[in-house]
Design an enzyme around this catalytic site. Structure first.
Site, PDB file in Angstrom:
ATOM      1  CG  ASP A   1      -5.506  -8.381  -5.445  1.00 32.44           C
ATOM      2  OD1 ASP A   1      -5.882  -7.429  -5.764  1.00 32.44           O
ATOM      3  OD2 ASP A   1      -5.711  -9.365  -5.276  1.00 32.44           O
TER       4      ASP A   1
ATOM      5  CE  LYS B   1      -9.877  -1.119  -7.880  1.00 33.07           C
ATOM      6  NZ  LYS B   1      -8.916  -1.761  -6.731  1.00 33.07           N
TER       7      LYS B   1
ATOM      8  CD  GLU C   1       3.272  14.524  -7.678  1.00 36.00           C
ATOM      9  OE1 GLU C   1       2.135  14.824  -7.443  1.00 36.00           O
ATOM     10  OE2 GLU C   1       4.143  15.003  -7.886  1.00 36.00           O
TER      11      GLU C   1
END
Length: 307
Positions: free
Chosen positions: A251, A226, A25
Site C-alpha cells: 500500500d 523495505k 509463482e
C-alpha cells in the site's frame, strides 16, 4: 535507484486478476494496510489467500514493523484467523538479526537497541548480545554541571526501529556508540514516515526515531527493511525463487512498490492503506507500480468478472 524513478507507463488498473496470478509463482504481501489495519482484518483477505494457495502460489509476508518477532507475528496472524507459518513471515526485526549474521558480526561485540521487543527476541535467537530496548525507556539523564554519560565500548552496532519508549537517554546513548566506538554500525529496520497503530489515524513511524540519530550522528544508516533489497535477496535465496516470478503487493509507493521494483519484481499497489488514487496519479509522484486495485480481495471479484 535512479533507474526506477521514471517508469515507461503509468500504473494500470488491475482488470484481469487471473492473468497476473498465472504470470508469477510467489506473492509477497506487506501486512499493515494490505492484510490488516491496526488490529482489524481487511475484508476478504482469508478468501483471497485461500484462492492463491489453491492455485499453488507461494505466499510471503514482509513487514517493516519491527515491534514483533516472527513468532509474535505468527500469533497475530493466528488471532486474526489466518493460517500463516512462521517461515512465511519476514519482519524487519528478523531482517536486522539476519543482516548482522550475513556480515559475520562478531559474537563478542554487543548491539545497542533503540526499539521494542521484536528486535531483542530476534537478536537473542541469532545468538547476539544486546542491551537497551524498552527497559531504557524509563531511564533519565540528570544534567548536572560536568556530567559525562558513560557508554559500553563493546557496542559494535546500533539498531534503530519503531520505539514507543523513545527518549533522550536512548538518543544520546546511541549517538555516543556510533560516534565514539570505532567501526560501530548504524542499522535502521526502516525509515517509514508513518505507521498504523490504530485504524483511526496515521502515527509517526520508525523513520522519526531513525531521523533523530541521523541528525545527531550525521551518518546514513544501513536500512534492512523495505525498500532496501536485503530482505528481497534473502527471501529469493531462501526459497530459490526467481525475482521475475514474484509479485510484490503493498500500500506504500516509497517502501513496498520501490522494494518490488528494486528487486526486479512485478508490483501491485492496493489503495486500502496509506496511498490514495490521487496520490498515485499526482504529477509529483515518480513511483508507478505495474498495476493498482482497491484491495487484495479484488482478486476474487476481478476473477469472477473475467470468467
Amino acid at each position: 535507484m535512479e533507474k526506477f524513478v521514471t517508469r515507461a507507463s503509468a500504473a494500470q488498473p488491475l482488470k484481469n486478476a487471473d492473468e497476473l496470478i498465472d504470470s508469477v509463482e510467489t506473492f509477497i504481501f506487506d501486512c499493515d494496510g494490505v492484510i490488516w489495519k491496526g488490529d482489524k482484518l481487511i475484508d476478504g483477505v482469508p478468501e483471497t489467500l485461500d484462492l492463491l494457495r489453491s492455485k499453488g502460489k507461494r505466499l510471503v509476508f514482509v513487514t517493516n514493523n519491527s515491534t514483533k518477532s516472527r513468532k509474535q507475528y505468527g500469533k497475530k496472524f493466528e488471532t486474526l484467523g489466518l493460517n500463516v507459518s512462521e517461515e512465511e513471515i519476514f519482519a524487519s526485526s528478523f531482517a536486522a538479526a539476519a543482516y548482522l549474521k550475513s556480515i559475520d558480526f562478531p559474537k563478542d561485540k554487543k548491539v545497542y537497541v533503540i526499539g521494542e521487543d521484536g528486535i531483542l527476541k530476534e537478536l537473542e535467537l541469532a545468538g547476539f548480545q544486546y542491551l537497551g530496548g524498552p527497559e531504557d525507556g524509563a531511564k533519565k539523564i540528570e544534567l548536572k554541571p560536568g556530567f559525562l554519560m558513560e557508554h559500553d565500548k563493546d557496542v559494535g552496532a546500533v539498531v534503530v526501529g519503531f520505539d514507543r519508549y523513545f527518549n533522550y537517554y536512548k538518543v544520546q546513548y546511541g549517538t555516543l556508540c556510533i560516534r565514539e566506538n570505532p567501526g560501530c554500525l548504524f542499522i535502521a529496520t526502516n525509515r517509514d514516515a508513518v505507521t498504523h497503530l490504530t485504524d483511526a489515524q496515521e502515527w509517526a513511524g520508525g523513520g522519526s526515531m531513525v531521523g533523530a540519530l541521523l541528525g545527531s550522528t550525521q551518518r546514513e544508516p544501513q536500512v534492512v527493511g523495505k525498500p532496501s533489497t536485503f530482505m528481497m535477496d534473502y527471501v529469493a535465496n531462501k526459497f530459490g525463487i526467481l525475482k521475475s516470478q514474484i509479485c510484490m503487493v503493498g500500500d506504500r509507493l516509497d517502501t513496498d512498490i520501490l522494494f518490488g521494483q528494486n528487486g526486479g519484481c512485478k508490483t501491485l499497489l492496493v489503495l486500502s492503506g496509506v496511498t490514495s488514487l490521487s496520490m498515485l496519479q499526482s504529477p509529483n509522484n515518480t513511483i508507478q507500480p505495474d498495476f493498482y486495485t482497491n484491495k487484495i480481495s479484488d482478486f476474487l471479484s476481478l476473477k469472477a468478472a473475467a470468467v
